[in-house]
Scaffold this motif. Structure first.
Motif, PDB file in Angstrom:
ATOM      1  N   GLU A  47       0.829  -1.214   0.000  1.00  0.00           N
ATOM      2  CA  GLU A  47       0.000   0.000   0.000  1.00  0.00           C
ATOM      3  C   GLU A  47       0.861   1.260   0.000  1.00  0.00           C
ATOM      4  O   GLU A  47       0.537   2.234  -0.679  1.00  0.00           O
ATOM      5  CB  GLU A  47      -0.952  -0.001   1.192  1.00  0.00           C
ATOM      6  N   VAL A  48       1.958   1.257   0.751  1.00  0.00           N
ATOM      7  CA  VAL A  48       2.830   2.428   0.794  1.00  0.00           C
ATOM      8  C   VAL A  48       3.597   2.574  -0.524  1.00  0.00           C
ATOM      9  O   VAL A  48       3.884   3.682  -0.968  1.00  0.00           O
ATOM     10  CB  VAL A  48       3.789   2.355   2.002  1.00  0.00           C
ATOM     11  N   SER A  49       3.894   1.460  -1.185  1.00  0.00           N
ATOM     12  CA  SER A  49       4.710   1.485  -2.402  1.00  0.00           C
ATOM     13  C   SER A  49       4.086   2.307  -3.533  1.00  0.00           C
ATOM     14  O   SER A  49       4.811   2.807  -4.399  1.00  0.00           O
ATOM     15  CB  SER A  49       4.986   0.068  -2.898  1.00  0.00           C
ATOM     16  N   ILE A  50       2.776   2.471  -3.523  1.00  0.00           N
ATOM     17  CA  ILE A  50       2.137   3.201  -4.623  1.00  0.00           C
ATOM     18  C   ILE A  50       2.611   4.650  -4.710  1.00  0.00           C
ATOM     19  O   ILE A  50       2.495   5.283  -5.757  1.00  0.00           O
ATOM     20  CB  ILE A  50       0.596   3.147  -4.537  1.00  0.00           C
ATOM     21  N   ARG A  51       3.175   5.141  -3.646  1.00  0.00           N
ATOM     22  CA  ARG A  51       3.653   6.532  -3.587  1.00  0.00           C
ATOM     23  C   ARG A  51       5.031   6.710  -4.225  1.00  0.00           C
ATOM     24  O   ARG A  51       5.446   7.825  -4.493  1.00  0.00           O
ATOM     25  CB  ARG A  51       3.679   6.946  -2.108  1.00  0.00           C
ATOM     26  N   TYR A  52       5.745   5.623  -4.491  1.00  0.00           N
ATOM     27  CA  TYR A  52       7.143   5.687  -4.915  1.00  0.00           C
ATOM     28  C   TYR A  52       7.362   5.006  -6.258  1.00  0.00           C
ATOM     29  O   TYR A  52       6.703   4.022  -6.580  1.00  0.00           O
ATOM     30  CB  TYR A  52       8.035   5.062  -3.836  1.00  0.00           C
ATOM     31  N   ASP A  53       8.312   5.543  -7.014  1.00  0.00           N
ATOM     32  CA  ASP A  53       8.604   5.002  -8.344  1.00  0.00           C
ATOM     33  C   ASP A  53       9.529   3.795  -8.310  1.00  0.00           C
ATOM     34  O   ASP A  53       9.471   2.950  -9.193  1.00  0.00           O
ATOM     35  CB  ASP A  53       9.232   6.086  -9.232  1.00  0.00           C
ATOM     36  N   THR A  54      10.402   3.734  -7.309  1.00  0.00           N
ATOM     37  CA  THR A  54      11.364   2.630  -7.253  1.00  0.00           C
ATOM     38  C   THR A  54      11.365   2.001  -5.869  1.00  0.00           C
ATOM     39  O   THR A  54      11.021   2.643  -4.865  1.00  0.00           O
ATOM     40  CB  THR A  54      12.805   3.101  -7.571  1.00  0.00           C
ATOM     41  N   ILE A  55      11.787   0.755  -5.827  1.00  0.00           N
ATOM     42  CA  ILE A  55      11.891   0.066  -4.539  1.00  0.00           C
ATOM     43  C   ILE A  55      12.970   0.702  -3.668  1.00  0.00           C
ATOM     44  O   ILE A  55      12.855   0.717  -2.445  1.00  0.00           O
ATOM     45  CB  ILE A  55      12.126  -1.448  -4.748  1.00  0.00           C
ATOM     46  N   GLU A  56      13.986   1.278  -4.297  1.00  0.00           N
ATOM     47  CA  GLU A  56      15.045   1.944  -3.530  1.00  0.00           C
ATOM     48  C   GLU A  56      14.493   3.149  -2.765  1.00  0.00           C
ATOM     49  O   GLU A  56      14.853   3.371  -1.602  1.00  0.00           O
ATOM     50  CB  GLU A  56      16.195   2.375  -4.455  1.00  0.00           C
ATOM     51  N   GLU A  57      13.600   3.910  -3.399  1.00  0.00           N
ATOM     52  CA  GLU A  57      12.962   5.029  -2.707  1.00  0.00           C
ATOM     53  C   GLU A  57      12.139   4.529  -1.525  1.00  0.00           C
ATOM     54  O   GLU A  57      12.194   5.091  -0.433  1.00  0.00           O
ATOM     55  CB  GLU A  57      12.023   5.788  -3.648  1.00  0.00           C
ATOM     56  N   LEU A  58      11.390   3.486  -1.767  1.00  0.00           N
ATOM     57  CA  LEU A  58      10.550   2.922  -0.710  1.00  0.00           C
ATOM     58  C   LEU A  58      11.401   2.410   0.444  1.00  0.00           C
ATOM     59  O   LEU A  58      11.071   2.627   1.613  1.00  0.00           O
ATOM     60  CB  LEU A  58       9.679   1.799  -1.274  1.00  0.00           C
ATOM     61  N   GLU A  59      12.493   1.765   0.137  1.00  0.00           N
ATOM     62  CA  GLU A  59      13.384   1.248   1.184  1.00  0.00           C
ATOM     63  C   GLU A  59      14.015   2.373   2.003  1.00  0.00           C
ATOM     64  O   GLU A  59      14.271   2.204   3.191  1.00  0.00           O
ATOM     65  CB  GLU A  59      14.461   0.345   0.582  1.00  0.00           C
ATOM     66  N   ARG A  60      14.255   3.518   1.387  1.00  0.00           N
ATOM     67  CA  ARG A  60      14.778   4.664   2.148  1.00  0.00           C
ATOM     68  C   ARG A  60      13.726   5.195   3.123  1.00  0.00           C
ATOM     69  O   ARG A  60      14.043   5.664   4.204  1.00  0.00           O
ATOM     70  CB  ARG A  60      15.241   5.771   1.202  1.00  0.00           C
ATOM     71  N   VAL A  61      12.461   5.129   2.738  1.00  0.00           N
ATOM     72  CA  VAL A  61      11.368   5.611   3.576  1.00  0.00           C
ATOM     73  C   VAL A  61      11.039   4.607   4.680  1.00  0.00           C
ATOM     74  O   VAL A  61      10.652   4.994   5.779  1.00  0.00           O
ATOM     75  CB  VAL A  61      10.121   5.900   2.705  1.00  0.00           C
ATOM     76  N   LEU A  62      11.183   3.319   4.374  1.00  0.00           N
ATOM     77  CA  LEU A  62      10.870   2.244   5.324  1.00  0.00           C
ATOM     78  C   LEU A  62      12.117   1.406   5.598  1.00  0.00           C
ATOM     79  O   LEU A  62      12.164   0.221   5.270  1.00  0.00           O
ATOM     80  CB  LEU A  62       9.751   1.349   4.757  1.00  0.00           C
ATOM     81  N   PRO A  63      13.141   2.010   6.193  1.00  0.00           N
ATOM     82  CA  PRO A  63      14.393   1.262   6.379  1.00  0.00           C
ATOM     83  C   PRO A  63      14.214   0.052   7.303  1.00  0.00           C
ATOM     84  O   PRO A  63      13.485   0.107   8.290  1.00  0.00           O
ATOM     85  CB  PRO A  63      15.346   2.289   6.992  1.00  0.00           C
ATOM     86  N   VAL A  64      14.890  -1.022   6.944  1.00  0.00           N
ATOM     87  CA  VAL A  64      14.800  -2.269   7.711  1.00  0.00           C
ATOM     88  C   VAL A  64      15.230  -2.055   9.162  1.00  0.00           C
ATOM     89  O   VAL A  64      14.675  -2.678  10.065  1.00  0.00           O
ATOM     90  CB  VAL A  64      15.662  -3.372   7.038  1.00  0.00           C
ATOM     91  N   GLY A  65      16.157  -1.171   9.397  1.00  0.00           N
ATOM     92  CA  GLY A  65      16.602  -0.911  10.763  1.00  0.00           C
ATOM     93  C   GLY A  65      15.560  -0.227  11.628  1.00  0.00           C
ATOM     94  O   GLY A  65      15.670  -0.211  12.853  1.00  0.00           O
ATOM     95  N   VAL A  66      14.529   0.323  11.014  1.00  0.00           N
ATOM     96  CA  VAL A  66      13.464   1.008  11.747  1.00  0.00           C
ATOM     97  C   VAL A  66      12.176   0.193  11.730  1.00  0.00           C
ATOM     98  O   VAL A  66      11.485   0.092  12.735  1.00  0.00           O
ATOM     99  CB  VAL A  66      13.210   2.424  11.165  1.00  0.00           C
TER     100      VAL A  66
END
Length: 134
Positions: A47-66
């Motif tokens: 659901e959050v991914s629809i806001r981003y063009d790439t998985i890299e952008e999404l991963e920066r917003v939802l970092p695994v460490g957080v």
């Protein structure tokens, strides 16, 4: 430390700086993060991914460490189906289970608390889940 499943509406409010909910969602997310581990599942991620063009952008917003990545248990799928039946019996018009049913069922099955700004559906179908909501 009990994990808190973070609903996509909260994450999208923060990402979009939503004029109505952005401030509440940002404050609530920070408060919960201070005392609990934050978690998401594949449905929230989608659901959050629809806001981003790439998985890299999404991963920066939802970092695994957080944000812990939690798999969706099969038991949650079963419970989501049962909640959907209740929704249909109450007059719901959707023909397939809504993402909120999977998110609420995941929180219920895993014993997670849930951070959301959309409490009514969760309260109705998953009354045992502890909510952080306005």
């Amino acid at each position: 430390m009990t994990a808190v499943l973070v609903d996509s509406n909260v994450l999208l409010d923060v990402a979009t700086e939503d004029p109505r909910w952005g401030e509440w969602s940002s404050s609530a997310l920070a408060e919960v993060a201070h005392a609990s581990a934050l978690a998401i599942n594949p449905i929230i991620y989608a659901e959050v991914s629809i806001r981003y063009d790439t998985i890299e952008e999404l991963e920066r917003v939802l970092p695994v460490g957080v944000f812990r990545r939690e798999p969706l248990p099969y038991e949650a799928g079963f419970l989501a189906g049962k909640a959907f039946i209740g929704y249909r019996q109450r007059g719901g018009l959707r023909s397939t289970p809504l993402p909120d049913f999977y998110i609420g069922a995941h929180a219920a099955v895993a014993g997670f608390r849930l951070l959301t700004r959309d409490a009514p559906r969760y309260v109705t179908y998953f009354p045992g889940v502890e909510l952080f909501a306005p």
